[in-house]
Scaffold this motif. Structure first.
Motif, PDB file in Angstrom:
ATOM      1  N   LYS A 150     155.164  18.716  43.252  1.00 37.75           N
ATOM      2  CA  LYS A 150     156.549  18.333  43.562  1.00 37.75           C
ATOM      3  C   LYS A 150     157.197  17.564  42.414  1.00 37.75           C
ATOM      4  O   LYS A 150     158.413  17.591  42.264  1.00 37.75           O
ATOM      5  CB  LYS A 150     156.579  17.469  44.827  1.00 37.75           C
ATOM      6  CG  LYS A 150     156.183  18.202  46.072  1.00 37.75           C
ATOM      7  CD  LYS A 150     156.204  17.283  47.266  1.00 37.75           C
ATOM      8  CE  LYS A 150     155.687  17.993  48.502  1.00 37.75           C
ATOM      9  NZ  LYS A 150     155.585  17.090  49.647  1.00 37.75           N
ATOM     10  N   HIS A 151     156.387  16.838  41.625  1.00 36.35           N
ATOM     11  CA  HIS A 151     156.905  15.995  40.540  1.00 36.35           C
ATOM     12  C   HIS A 151     156.169  16.308  39.234  1.00 36.35           C
ATOM     13  O   HIS A 151     155.377  15.500  38.753  1.00 36.35           O
ATOM     14  CB  HIS A 151     156.724  14.517  40.880  1.00 36.35           C
ATOM     15  CG  HIS A 151     157.335  14.115  42.177  1.00 36.35           C
ATOM     16  ND1 HIS A 151     158.686  13.947  42.330  1.00 36.35           N
ATOM     17  CD2 HIS A 151     156.785  13.875  43.388  1.00 36.35           C
ATOM     18  CE1 HIS A 151     158.941  13.597  43.579  1.00 36.35           C
ATOM     19  NE2 HIS A 151     157.812  13.569  44.244  1.00 36.35           N
ATOM     20  N   PRO A 152     156.420  17.464  38.624  1.00 40.03           N
ATOM     21  CA  PRO A 152     155.685  17.812  37.397  1.00 40.03           C
ATOM     22  C   PRO A 152     156.017  16.906  36.212  1.00 40.03           C
ATOM     23  O   PRO A 152     155.235  16.804  35.279  1.00 40.03           O
ATOM     24  CB  PRO A 152     156.099  19.250  37.126  1.00 40.03           C
ATOM     25  CG  PRO A 152     157.397  19.414  37.809  1.00 40.03           C
ATOM     26  CD  PRO A 152     157.353  18.513  39.017  1.00 40.03           C
ATOM     27  N   GLU A 153     157.152  16.226  36.258  1.00 34.14           N
ATOM     28  CA  GLU A 153     157.516  15.349  35.141  1.00 34.14           C
ATOM     29  C   GLU A 153     156.645  14.094  35.083  1.00 34.14           C
ATOM     30  O   GLU A 153     156.625  13.398  34.070  1.00 34.14           O
ATOM     31  CB  GLU A 153     158.995  14.959  35.227  1.00 34.14           C
ATOM     32  CG  GLU A 153     159.337  13.989  36.332  1.00 34.14           C
ATOM     33  CD  GLU A 153     159.512  14.644  37.701  1.00 34.14           C
ATOM     34  OE1 GLU A 153     159.774  13.911  38.667  1.00 34.14           O
ATOM     35  OE2 GLU A 153     159.385  15.867  37.816  1.00 34.14           O
ATOM     36  N   LEU A 154     155.917  13.788  36.148  1.00 31.45           N
ATOM     37  CA  LEU A 154     155.038  12.626  36.168  1.00 31.45           C
ATOM     38  C   LEU A 154     153.582  12.985  35.855  1.00 31.45           C
ATOM     39  O   LEU A 154     152.749  12.099  35.726  1.00 31.45           O
ATOM     40  CB  LEU A 154     155.107  11.933  37.529  1.00 31.45           C
ATOM     41  CG  LEU A 154     156.462  11.360  37.922  1.00 31.45           C
ATOM     42  CD1 LEU A 154     156.411  10.776  39.316  1.00 31.45           C
ATOM     43  CD2 LEU A 154     156.920  10.332  36.918  1.00 31.45           C
ATOM     44  N   ASP A 155     153.271  14.263  35.736  1.00 35.72           N
ATOM     45  CA  ASP A 155     151.917  14.699  35.452  1.00 35.72           C
ATOM     46  C   ASP A 155     151.626  14.504  33.971  1.00 35.72           C
ATOM     47  O   ASP A 155     152.360  14.975  33.101  1.00 35.72           O
ATOM     48  CB  ASP A 155     151.755  16.165  35.834  1.00 35.72           C
ATOM     49  CG  ASP A 155     150.319  16.619  35.827  1.00 35.72           C
ATOM     50  OD1 ASP A 155     149.432  15.807  35.513  1.00 35.72           O
ATOM     51  OD2 ASP A 155     150.088  17.799  36.158  1.00 35.72           O
ATOM     52  N   VAL A 156     150.548  13.817  33.669  1.00 34.58           N
ATOM     53  CA  VAL A 156     150.196  13.527  32.284  1.00 34.58           C
ATOM     54  C   VAL A 156     149.898  14.806  31.504  1.00 34.58           C
ATOM     55  O   VAL A 156     150.100  14.861  30.297  1.00 34.58           O
ATOM     56  CB  VAL A 156     148.980  12.570  32.240  1.00 34.58           C
ATOM     57  CG1 VAL A 156     148.577  12.242  30.834  1.00 34.58           C
ATOM     58  CG2 VAL A 156     149.299  11.297  32.996  1.00 34.58           C
ATOM     59  N   GLN A 157     149.470  15.845  32.189  1.00 34.66           N
ATOM     60  CA  GLN A 157     149.180  17.107  31.507  1.00 34.66           C
ATOM     61  C   GLN A 157     150.444  17.800  31.015  1.00 34.66           C
ATOM     62  O   GLN A 157     150.361  18.683  30.164  1.00 34.66           O
ATOM     63  CB  GLN A 157     148.415  18.036  32.442  1.00 34.66           C
ATOM     64  CG  GLN A 157     147.054  17.491  32.796  1.00 34.66           C
ATOM     65  CD  GLN A 157     146.324  18.399  33.757  1.00 34.66           C
ATOM     66  OE1 GLN A 157     146.813  19.459  34.123  1.00 34.66           O
ATOM     67  NE2 GLN A 157     145.155  17.974  34.184  1.00 34.66           N
ATOM     68  N   ASN A 158     151.599  17.431  31.542  1.00 35.68           N
ATOM     69  CA  ASN A 158     152.866  18.026  31.115  1.00 35.68           C
ATOM     70  C   ASN A 158     153.594  17.173  30.087  1.00 35.68           C
ATOM     71  O   ASN A 158     154.774  17.380  29.827  1.00 35.68           O
ATOM     72  CB  ASN A 158     153.775  18.253  32.324  1.00 35.68           C
ATOM     73  CG  ASN A 158     153.207  19.257  33.281  1.00 35.68           C
ATOM     74  OD1 ASN A 158     152.482  20.159  32.890  1.00 35.68           O
ATOM     75  ND2 ASN A 158     153.518  19.101  34.545  1.00 35.68           N
TER      76      ASN A 158
END
Length: 125
Positions: free
Chosen positions: A61-69
């Motif tokens: 839901k929140h890909p901007e908070l994923d460290v992998q991104n």
């Protein structure tokens, strides 16, 4: 130069239970190395459960908070280089942490600060 506090806190959050588990295990196991291995083992099992149960749906839901991104930018590279220089200086001056939990805490702070300065590159396809 924008610091993303949410990403930094998400990056730092797994280290808090690891340090707590280490302290609890260290009450019963006196040897630092064995206590650290047992704490990492318990933490790994808990982390896998939490990751698949809660983190994967959250990061979908929140890909901007994923460290992998996230990717390194010039500010993150400068902070990384400064941190390495500071750590080498502390080792040369014998001011480094004297305990395993100190090393875990220093690495957690290092990792969260670097992650906070990284920039969002979009999701991997």
């Amino acid at each position: 130069m924008k610091f993303n506090w949410k990403v930094a806190l998400i990056s730092f959050s797994p280290y808090v239970p690891l340090i707590i588990i280490y302290f609890l295990i260290h009450l019963y196991i006196v040897n630092d190395v064995i206590a650290l291995f047992v704490a990492f083992g318990i933490f790994s099992v808990l982390y896998i459960f939490v990751h698949y149960r809660y983190a994967k749906p959250f990061f979908k839901k929140h890909p901007e908070l994923d460290v992998q991104n996230l990717e390194f930018n010039p500010v993150a590279n400068i902070v990384f280089a400064l941190w390495v220089v500071i750590m080498v200086a502390l080792v040369l001056l014998n001011l480094y942490p004297q305990s395993p939990e100190g090393y875990i805490l220093v690495f957690a702070i290092f990792y969260s600060i670097i992650s906070g300065f990284k920039s969002y590159r979009g999701t991997a396809k």
